[in-house]
Write an enzyme that holds these catalytic residues in place. Structure first.
Site, PDB file in Angstrom:
ATOM      1  N   GLU A   1     -10.868   5.429   9.876  1.00  0.00           N
ATOM      2  CA  GLU A   1     -10.029   5.056  11.015  1.00  0.00           C
ATOM      3  C   GLU A   1      -9.794   6.263  11.906  1.00  0.00           C
ATOM      4  O   GLU A   1     -10.508   7.252  11.836  1.00  0.00           O
ATOM      5  CB  GLU A   1      -8.702   4.496  10.504  1.00  0.00           C
ATOM      6  CG  GLU A   1      -7.982   5.456   9.556  1.00  0.00           C
ATOM      7  CD  GLU A   1      -6.581   5.010   9.203  1.00  0.00           C
ATOM      8  OE1 GLU A   1      -5.755   4.943  10.133  1.00  0.00           O
ATOM      9  OE2 GLU A   1      -6.322   4.745   8.006  1.00  0.00           O
TER      10      GLU A   1
ATOM     11  N   ASP B   1       0.871  -1.164   0.000  1.00  0.00           N
ATOM     12  CA  ASP B   1       0.000   0.000   0.000  1.00  0.00           C
ATOM     13  C   ASP B   1       0.911   1.218   0.000  1.00  0.00           C
ATOM     14  O   ASP B   1       1.696   1.395   0.922  1.00  0.00           O
ATOM     15  CB  ASP B   1      -0.849  -0.085   1.269  1.00  0.00           C
ATOM     16  CG  ASP B   1      -1.637   1.170   1.578  1.00  0.00           C
ATOM     17  OD1 ASP B   1      -1.537   2.136   0.816  1.00  0.00           O
ATOM     18  OD2 ASP B   1      -2.346   1.169   2.586  1.00  0.00           O
TER      19      ASP B   1
ATOM     20  N   ASP C   1     -11.225   4.375   3.558  1.00  0.00           N
ATOM     21  CA  ASP C   1     -10.301   4.300   4.686  1.00  0.00           C
ATOM     22  C   ASP C   1     -10.933   5.075   5.836  1.00  0.00           C
ATOM     23  O   ASP C   1     -10.926   6.298   5.864  1.00  0.00           O
ATOM     24  CB  ASP C   1      -8.964   4.919   4.275  1.00  0.00           C
ATOM     25  CG  ASP C   1      -7.895   4.845   5.355  1.00  0.00           C
ATOM     26  OD1 ASP C   1      -8.256   4.656   6.536  1.00  0.00           O
ATOM     27  OD2 ASP C   1      -6.712   4.994   5.022  1.00  0.00           O
TER      28      ASP C   1
END
Length: 221
Positions: free
Chosen positions: A111, A30, A109
């Protein structure tokens, strides 16, 4: 997210073939703008995953030229605008999906907040509603549900461990350890596992569930 087509299957949840196949633990990476340059021909693993807001064009071009399937992710900021607004922006700026056989559905994403309150000031129910708004907007526009990248700790803390998305959205779990560990509610397995933030290749280190045929099915839809 970029993958070598001859190495991977992603066992997709609600991606047309929701069947968990035998895992061979293929490797992946990534990357973002924190990696200023990458020699794709020397990457030993399966590929990379680059957000649209962090130099997407160069990784996309380089990885594709090296024969990898690609995709993008959006780092969510639920405190700044609605899920629908951010999904539309993501789609318009490189997060779209097409059935060309080389593009994977985008990832959300979601988080820890790097700039403030862990849960962006949202209650559990408000966070679930925000994710639903993003996911449904992306699905309406592309016919695909986005992958959800998160940690089990954050998910429990900020969504009340919601089980709402396990039947629709593939899971990409982040846990830097020797095992995946406990998953968020609703998911029986993870499609991606980010297990380290460094390794033999640039960027974060990932493992993927599967083989080549499944990866191709996901890319083609």
């Amino acid at each position: 997210m970029f993958f070598l087509a001859h190495l991977l299957l992603l066992s997709g949840v609600a991606l047309g073939t929701p069947v968990l196949e035998k895992r061979a633990d293929p490797q992946g990476i990534d990357v973002s703008n924190y990696q200023s340059s990458i020699n794709w021909k020397t990457v030993k693993a399966t590929g990379s995953h680059s957000p649209t807001s962090r130099q997407r064009k160069a990784p996309y071009t380089g990885a594709t030229d090296a024969g990898l399937i690609r995709g993008s992710y959006h780092f969510a900021h639920p405190d700044t605008s609605s899920g629908a607004t951010q999904a539309k922006y993501f789609i318009a700026h490189g997060g779209d999906w097409s059935g060309d056989g080389i593009t994977l559905p985008g990832a959300l994403d979601i988080e820890y907040n790097p700039d403030g309150d862990t849960c962006y000031g949202l209650s559990d129910s408000a966070m679930v509603n925000w994710i639903t708004d993003f996911s449904n907007t992306y699905h309406t526009a592309t016919s695909r549900y986005p992958v959800i990248y998160t940690t089990t700790d954050w998910w429990k803390t900020c969504t009340g461990n919601s089980a709402k998305f396990g039947s629709t959205n593939p899971l990409w779990i982040a846990r830097y350890a020797s095992a995946v560990g406990t998953l968020p509610a609703g998911w029986d397995y993870t499609t991606f596992w980010q297990y380290a933030d460094s390794g033999s290749n640039p960027g974060d280190q990932d493992r993927f569930n599967g083989d080549a045929a499944g990866l191709k099915r996901i890319a083609k839809g």
